[in-house]
Each structure stands twice: as C-alpha cells, then as structure tokens.
Write a protein that holds these residues in place. Sequence first.
Motif, short mmCIF file in Angstrom:
data_model
loop_
_atom_site.label_atom_id
_atom_site.label_comp_id
_atom_site.label_asym_id
_atom_site.label_seq_id
_atom_site.Cartn_x
_atom_site.Cartn_y
_atom_site.Cartn_z
N ALA A 288 0.83 -1.21 0.00
CA ALA A 288 0.00 0.00 0.00
C ALA A 288 0.87 1.26 0.00
O ALA A 288 0.53 2.26 -0.65
CB ALA A 288 -0.93 -0.01 1.21
N PHE A 289 1.99 1.23 0.71
CA PHE A 289 2.91 2.36 0.70
C PHE A 289 3.44 2.60 -0.72
O PHE A 289 3.54 3.75 -1.17
CB PHE A 289 4.07 2.10 1.67
CG PHE A 289 4.07 2.98 2.89
CD1 PHE A 289 2.97 3.00 3.73
CD2 PHE A 289 5.15 3.77 3.20
CE1 PHE A 289 2.95 3.79 4.86
CE2 PHE A 289 5.14 4.58 4.32
CZ PHE A 289 4.04 4.59 5.15
N ARG A 290 3.81 1.52 -1.40
CA ARG A 290 4.31 1.68 -2.76
C ARG A 290 3.23 2.22 -3.69
O ARG A 290 3.50 3.05 -4.56
CB ARG A 290 4.85 0.34 -3.26
CG ARG A 290 6.07 -0.14 -2.47
CD ARG A 290 6.66 -1.42 -3.01
NE ARG A 290 7.83 -1.80 -2.22
CZ ARG A 290 7.87 -2.83 -1.38
NH1 ARG A 290 6.81 -3.62 -1.24
NH2 ARG A 290 8.97 -3.09 -0.69
N THR A 291 2.00 1.76 -3.50
CA THR A 291 0.90 2.28 -4.30
C THR A 291 0.68 3.76 -4.04
O THR A 291 0.43 4.55 -4.96
CB THR A 291 -0.39 1.49 -4.01
OG1 THR A 291 -0.20 0.12 -4.35
CG2 THR A 291 -1.56 2.05 -4.81
N ALA A 325 9.75 0.32 1.87
CA ALA A 325 8.85 1.06 0.99
C ALA A 325 8.77 2.48 1.53
O ALA A 325 8.74 2.69 2.74
CB ALA A 325 7.47 0.42 0.97
N ALA A 326 8.74 3.47 0.62
CA ALA A 326 8.79 4.86 1.07
C ALA A 326 7.96 5.75 0.16
O ALA A 326 7.63 5.38 -0.97
CB ALA A 326 10.24 5.35 1.10
N LYS A 327 7.66 6.95 0.66
CA LYS A 327 6.86 7.91 -0.07
C LYS A 327 7.04 9.29 0.55
O LYS A 327 7.48 9.39 1.71
CB LYS A 327 5.37 7.53 -0.01
CG LYS A 327 4.84 7.41 1.42
CD LYS A 327 3.38 7.03 1.46
CE LYS A 327 2.49 8.17 1.03
NZ LYS A 327 2.56 9.32 1.95
N PRO A 328 6.71 10.36 -0.18
CA PRO A 328 6.63 11.66 0.48
C PRO A 328 5.53 11.63 1.55
O PRO A 328 4.56 10.88 1.43
CB PRO A 328 6.26 12.62 -0.66
CG PRO A 328 6.61 11.90 -1.91
CD PRO A 328 6.41 10.44 -1.61
N SER A 329 5.69 12.45 2.56
CA SER A 329 4.67 12.56 3.59
C SER A 329 4.06 13.95 3.51
O SER A 329 4.74 14.95 3.75
CB SER A 329 5.25 12.33 4.98
OG SER A 329 4.26 12.54 5.98
N GLY A 330 2.79 14.02 3.16
CA GLY A 330 2.15 15.31 3.01
C GLY A 330 2.19 15.76 1.56
O GLY A 330 2.19 14.95 0.64
#
Length: 378
Positions: A288-291, A325-330
Amino acid sequence: MTRTVTRHAPGKLFAAGEYAVVEPGSPAILVAVDRQVSATVGAPAGAPAGAAADVVVTSDLLPQEVRLRWQHGRLTGLGPRDDRTARDALAHVVSAVEVTDRLRAERGLPASALHIAIGSRLHDRGRKYGLGSSGAVTVATVEAVAAYRGMELPPDARFRLALLATARIDPGPSGGDLAASTWGGWISYRAPDRGAVVESARRRGVEETLRAPWPAYAIRPLPSPRGLTLAVGWTGRPASTTALVSGLDLDDWRGSTSHQDFLARSADCVHAATRALEHGDRAALLGAFRTARQLLARLDGERGLGIFTPELRALCDEAEAVGGAAKPSGAGGGDCGIALLPDEAPERIARLHARWEEAGIVPLPIRPADRRDQPDDR
C-alpha cells in the motif's frame, strides 16, 4: 502561586491519502510523532502603564512578545512593537483563542486576561520540517486555553474547536494534522466540509456547531504497524502545503474524470493500508505504501505540482534498495519523506540512514507517539 495550565500536542506525518483528503469524506491515514508543541496559559505579568493587554503571546520562534486587545470579538495588535510578520505567524494561535473564547462566552464563564507561551519541538533553530506545526500549535492552544477557562473538553470537541479555528483562516486544508495532534497514534481520518462548519458557527454559534452532526467527517484509531519500523528523512527544503495544493486548480480539476479516478484510487489505497494495519499484514502494508507513492507520482506527472523533488525521489529509491517502501509525507515539494522497513533486520535502518546522508537527506530521530506519551501538566 499563579495558576498555569500547560498542554502539549504532537506533530504528524501523512502515511496515505494526501491531496485526496482535502475533499470531504475522502480517507487518509496519519500518524502522530514524538515531537510536540506546548502551550502554557496563565495570567499576564504586570505591564507598564498604558501597555495593558488582554492577551500576551510569547514564543521561542519569535524575537519579541505580541500584545493583543479584544475589539468587537476579535484580537487586534497593540502599540508600535506589534510586528505584522509576527502577527501573521501567530494567526493560528490568535484564531484558536478567539474560537475558544466564543465558546466560553456562550457558556457564560468569566473572562480574564491571558498570557500564552508557545514552545515548539517541531522546528530546529527556526528550520521547518513539515511536521504539522500550525496544526499542533492550534490544538495545544485550544486545549490549554479551554482548560484554563475551566472547560475540560473531550477529544472530539477539542478537535472541532481546532478545526473551526484553522478553517476561519483558510478552509482549504483538510484538518488531518489537527486530528493526529488531538488523538495521537495512527488514525484514519475523513474531513468534513470546512466551509460549512465555519458558516454553521457563524449562524448557530460554536456550542451548537460542536454538537451538530458533521457530514462526511470520521476519525478512527488504528493499530501501529506490526513487524515494521518507521524511518523519517528530511530533504533540507521546506515546502508550502497551501501553495502545492492550490496548484491543483481545484475549480478546474474537481469533477473531472482524472479527479474522480484519483479519489477512487486513493481511497482504495487507504482502505488497503487500513486493512493491513488492522490485520498486522506487513507485506500488504508495504504494498500500500508503494501504491501511495505511485499515486502521488502519477498526480505529479499529470498536474505538474512539483511533489517529487530530486531529494524525495532519492529518499524513496534508497529505502526500496534496502528492502523497504517509502513515499513523500504530506504535500511533497520538500519537507519529509517516510519509509517502512522490516524490523527483524535493524542494520537496514543504519544502512538506509547512511544512504540518505550520502544523498543529502537528513535522518530524523522521530518515532510514532500516542497522546498518552504527551506530558500534560494539569
């Protein structure tokens, strides 16, 4: 001994649902962090003749105190020392005081002068990390002023007061930061129509608006991730959420096929992450994080918002390289990114931090925090 009341409110990180959450009813997941804003409220110290104030605000982020007086239900600046820049920086504190005082008046409680001291651990020597400082300062101020006035409010009422305070300034932001600061931990959040609740307070009063149903609004605590460690990196570049979200040109985009598709895909991603948290499904949560990252990248490509800076791309890629798995936050465009890594291999965190530092990203010693971890002085 002069009575004072101190309240602390944590900052936040977005885990999923950014941008979509500004639409009433669209879900997001946030997590509160173990850095806080504090608000201490008491009676003002004696002031020189002719310089009395109804509200005095001091902050470790400002070079001088701000002295305010009530005028027609609003707080206005006093004297030549009132710095317009400082007044703008304290807009959320001032609005929080105004809304809370209106509730006090509706309940027939006595008024008195206030001294409000704000302290922040969401900044470092003036540097902004993007941890929701305006939301945390609003929540801390609402809670401290209400308690000082003898109004011990349940969490839902505190959140609603804080949302009214921020929406009076700008109805655009979702209020997710306020929800995380109020409840702490991991939460699922759906925003109400902020313009509608502000209009309700204007017409019906604050007390009745706090008690009325708010369509589309929902908050639910979630379990912490099982078997995963949260890592937070700062890009070294502050970002403006308001400017990035306004870049969507919502009037043009809202209702379009692209907009509806983004909302539906974002909701599916948030629901998948919610199920994964509730069932302790580590693989599903990483997926879900990757999505969520892919959805933001697709939105960025379509709308040209500048969500993914080179630093944020590197932050995400380096986390993937060590099995996370990572993503920007905000809103992106700078500020922080977050990563989840399997916790049975703690050396991966050290390896990730080293790779981040090589890419110019600052690892932040930040952990998720429950509100029970906040040291309120009662």
